[in-house]
Enzyme design. Structure first.
Site, short mmCIF file in Angstrom:
data_model
loop_
_atom_site.label_atom_id
_atom_site.label_comp_id
_atom_site.label_asym_id
_atom_site.label_seq_id
_atom_site.Cartn_x
_atom_site.Cartn_y
_atom_site.Cartn_z
N ARG A 129 0.58 -1.14 -0.05
CA ARG A 129 0.01 0.15 0.16
C ARG A 129 0.85 1.13 -0.04
O ARG A 129 0.28 2.24 0.48
CB ARG A 129 -0.96 -0.13 1.08
CG ARG A 129 -1.70 -1.25 1.13
CD ARG A 129 -3.26 -0.61 1.80
NE ARG A 129 -4.11 -1.76 1.75
CZ ARG A 129 -4.52 -2.79 2.27
NH1 ARG A 129 -3.63 -2.71 3.32
NH2 ARG A 129 -5.43 -3.72 2.18
N LYS A 151 4.12 11.50 -11.78
CA LYS A 151 3.31 10.54 -12.54
C LYS A 151 3.93 9.04 -12.72
O LYS A 151 5.25 9.04 -13.02
CB LYS A 151 3.15 11.01 -14.11
CG LYS A 151 1.92 12.10 -13.96
CD LYS A 151 2.02 12.33 -15.50
CE LYS A 151 0.90 13.73 -15.78
NZ LYS A 151 0.75 14.09 -17.09
N GLU A 193 11.74 16.98 -24.97
CA GLU A 193 11.10 17.79 -23.92
C GLU A 193 11.39 18.91 -23.37
O GLU A 193 10.62 19.74 -22.83
CB GLU A 193 11.24 16.53 -22.63
CG GLU A 193 10.28 15.20 -22.90
CD GLU A 193 8.84 15.46 -22.93
OE1 GLU A 193 8.09 16.40 -22.66
OE2 GLU A 193 8.21 14.21 -22.87
N LYS A 235 9.25 22.91 -15.15
CA LYS A 235 8.66 21.50 -14.71
C LYS A 235 7.79 21.73 -13.12
O LYS A 235 6.89 21.42 -13.09
CB LYS A 235 9.22 20.38 -14.99
CG LYS A 235 8.42 18.88 -14.31
CD LYS A 235 7.66 18.22 -15.40
CE LYS A 235 6.81 17.17 -14.90
NZ LYS A 235 6.75 15.94 -15.65
N GLU A 245 -3.06 17.38 -12.40
CA GLU A 245 -3.29 17.60 -13.70
C GLU A 245 -5.02 17.96 -13.88
O GLU A 245 -5.63 17.17 -14.45
CB GLU A 245 -2.96 16.72 -14.51
CG GLU A 245 -2.91 17.00 -16.02
CD GLU A 245 -2.32 16.03 -16.94
OE1 GLU A 245 -1.00 15.58 -16.85
OE2 GLU A 245 -2.85 15.61 -18.01
N ARG A 249 -1.54 21.90 -15.45
CA ARG A 249 -0.55 20.85 -15.72
C ARG A 249 -0.64 20.50 -17.34
O ARG A 249 0.28 19.74 -17.72
CB ARG A 249 -0.42 19.73 -14.61
CG ARG A 249 0.64 19.03 -14.79
CD ARG A 249 0.83 18.06 -13.85
NE ARG A 249 1.97 17.09 -14.01
CZ ARG A 249 2.61 16.20 -13.20
NH1 ARG A 249 2.02 16.01 -11.85
NH2 ARG A 249 3.36 15.10 -13.50
N ASN A 253 1.60 18.75 -21.90
CA ASN A 253 1.35 17.91 -22.65
C ASN A 253 1.30 18.32 -24.18
O ASN A 253 0.86 17.84 -25.11
CB ASN A 253 0.03 17.02 -22.57
CG ASN A 253 -0.02 16.03 -21.63
OD1 ASN A 253 0.52 15.09 -21.65
ND2 ASN A 253 -0.73 16.21 -20.50
N HIS A 256 2.01 16.02 -27.10
CA HIS A 256 1.91 14.55 -26.71
C HIS A 256 0.49 14.23 -27.20
O HIS A 256 0.21 12.81 -27.15
CB HIS A 256 1.79 14.61 -25.07
CG HIS A 256 3.15 14.78 -24.60
ND1 HIS A 256 4.12 15.99 -24.93
CD2 HIS A 256 4.02 14.06 -23.73
CE1 HIS A 256 5.20 15.80 -24.10
NE2 HIS A 256 5.03 14.70 -23.46
N HIS A 260 1.50 10.79 -28.40
CA HIS A 260 1.20 9.21 -27.71
C HIS A 260 0.47 8.54 -28.63
O HIS A 260 1.09 7.29 -28.52
CB HIS A 260 0.29 9.59 -26.22
CG HIS A 260 1.08 10.00 -25.17
ND1 HIS A 260 0.48 10.59 -23.90
CD2 HIS A 260 2.53 10.05 -24.84
CE1 HIS A 260 1.18 11.02 -23.16
NE2 HIS A 260 2.68 10.58 -23.60
N HIS A 272 9.75 7.92 -27.24
CA HIS A 272 8.74 9.18 -26.68
C HIS A 272 9.15 10.47 -27.17
O HIS A 272 8.16 11.22 -27.82
CB HIS A 272 8.72 8.97 -25.33
CG HIS A 272 7.80 9.97 -24.59
ND1 HIS A 272 6.50 10.05 -24.74
CD2 HIS A 272 8.20 11.20 -23.92
CE1 HIS A 272 5.84 11.20 -24.21
NE2 HIS A 272 6.84 11.88 -23.64
N1 GLY Z 1 4.88 14.74 -18.51
C1 GLY Z 1 3.94 15.33 -18.19
C2 GLY Z 1 3.69 15.56 -16.89
O1 GLY Z 1 4.43 15.07 -15.94
O2 GLY Z 1 2.52 16.08 -16.57
#
Ligand code: GLY
Length: 376
Positions: A129, A151, A193, A235, A245, A249, A253, A256, A260, A272
């Site tokens: 957990r 993430k 990035e 970031k 997000e 946030r 993207n 992306h 993606h 990526h």
């Molecule tokens: N890679 C995008 C984010 O961390 O929100």
């Protein structure tokens, strides 16, 4: 939490209410990997370390450099890369941890790139957990982006990052020297990035990338440290504003949404960063189709990507209908309608009605998708 490494390192703090300490440090420097294990032992006294890494880190000698001859549970992901970012690998890691009789006093140590960090973070989040994770990102992509922000996740058979949770690291240690051994294709792909960060948040950083492109390609140590700090600054500021997000946030993207989909459709033969590079050009074309571009930003983004060795056109076969299907699975989609992050100008994102990811008429998306193989 104090960093026991006493070098001339730069430390940023990412504040988040999700952690009892209120945040975590991101420590940036060069050449400290060999001393990090001892430092972590001091910083996380009483915890049993378990390293999750991949074969490329073993081959580059980074795992040995980190372990320094000490005994510690280790899981090596093989093959490295996105193809291993699956539920099967996650289960295998968790069972390996259990077979070492690890408990809630475990510290997961993610040593590697984006795949390692995403899956190790997920494993840490669900093992007993939840146990803490420390990220030691070793690639351009993970140092720029994935190691910060919490993430975690794995891919489904259909789409990228389909399953996962937010699980913030207890600390992030970026040793930019590890980039010196990174394979050239991976190295360049990850720079996408950084271009994304500059495009969405800082025109001055974009100009710095243009000016320092040659030194970046030579992997100049001072330039790499500056790059890591700028990425971290951008970031961290976005993540702190919107850790889960909900809206803001989503600007991270940029490129992306289509990126993606291309990545998944390529069976992850497209890295990526390579997919995001094409995705940023596609987003720029959407901006043009929508009459939002009154400057040369798309040309500058394309020129910088090209200079850094990134393709801006899709070389494979990506049927628009298949991409459109995948766009419905995108996490920004609302009611199966995809949303796109679009630039207002170089260094800032377009926000409409308080939303940072916007709906785009399907005919415009389709028009752009049929031209993915064309030059700008
Ligand atoms: N890679 C995008 C984010 O961390 O929100």
């Amino acid at each position: 939490m104090d960093c026991p490494l006493k070098d001339n390192l730069k430390t940023f703090t990412v504040s988040t209410p999700a952690l009892p300490e209120g945040g975590y440090p991101v420590v940036i420097g060069s050449g400290f990997l060999g001393r990090l294990r001892a430092a972590l032992k001091e910083q996380f006294a009483g915890r049993m370390g378990f390293v999750i890494t991949d074969r490329s880190l073993v081959q580059a000698g980074h795992l040995d450099r980190f372990l320094g001859g000490s005994q510690m549970g280790v899981y090596v992901i093989d093959p490295p890369g996105e193809v291993s970012k699956t539920m099967e690998t996650l289960t295998s890691i968790l069972e390996a941890m259990e077979s070492c009789f690890l408990g809630r006093d475990t510290l997961v140590i993610a040593l590697g790139g984006g795949t390692v960090g995403d899956i190790a973070g997920f494993a840490a989040a669900v093992f007993k957990r939840g146990v803490p994770v420390v990220h030691i990102p070793t690639t351009t992509i993970s140092q720029a982006d994935s190691s910060i922000g919490g993430k975690t996740g794995v891919d489904s058979t259909r789409s990228k990052n389909a399953f996962g949770v937010f699980w913030h690291p207890a600390a992030v240690y970026m040793d930019t020297e590890t980039l010196q051994t990174l394979d050239e294709v991976q190295y360049r792909a990850g720079l996408a990035e950084s271009i994304k960060h500059a495009a969405i948040a800082d025109a001055g950083f974009f100009a710095w990338l243009e000016k320092n492109a040659d030194l970046l390609l030579k992997r100049d140590p001072a330039v790499l440290e500056h790059l890591a700090c700028q990425n971290c600054r951008i970031k961290a500021s976005v993540v702190m504003e919107d850790p889960l997000e909900k809206n803001r946030r989503r600007v991270l993207n940029y490129g992306h949404t289509i990126g993606h989909a291309l990545e998944a459709l390529s069976g992850y033969s497209l890295l990526h960063g390579q997919a995001v590079a094409i995705g940023m050009i596609a987003a720029g074309r959407i901006e043009k189709e929508m009459g939002l571009v009154g400057d040369d930003r798309l040309e500058r983004i394309e020129a910088l990507l090209t200079k850094l060795g990134l393709a801006t056109r899709a070389a494979g076969t990506y049927p628009p209908q298949k991409i459109l299907e995948l766009l419905k699975l995108d996490k920004k989609s609302v009611g199966r309608r995809p949303r796109f992050v679009l630039l207002e100008k170089l260094g800032s994102v377009l926000c409409r009605d308080g939303q940072w990811a916007l709906e785009v008429p399907e005919e415009i998306v389709e028009k752009v998708l049929v031209r993915l193989a064309d030059t700008v």
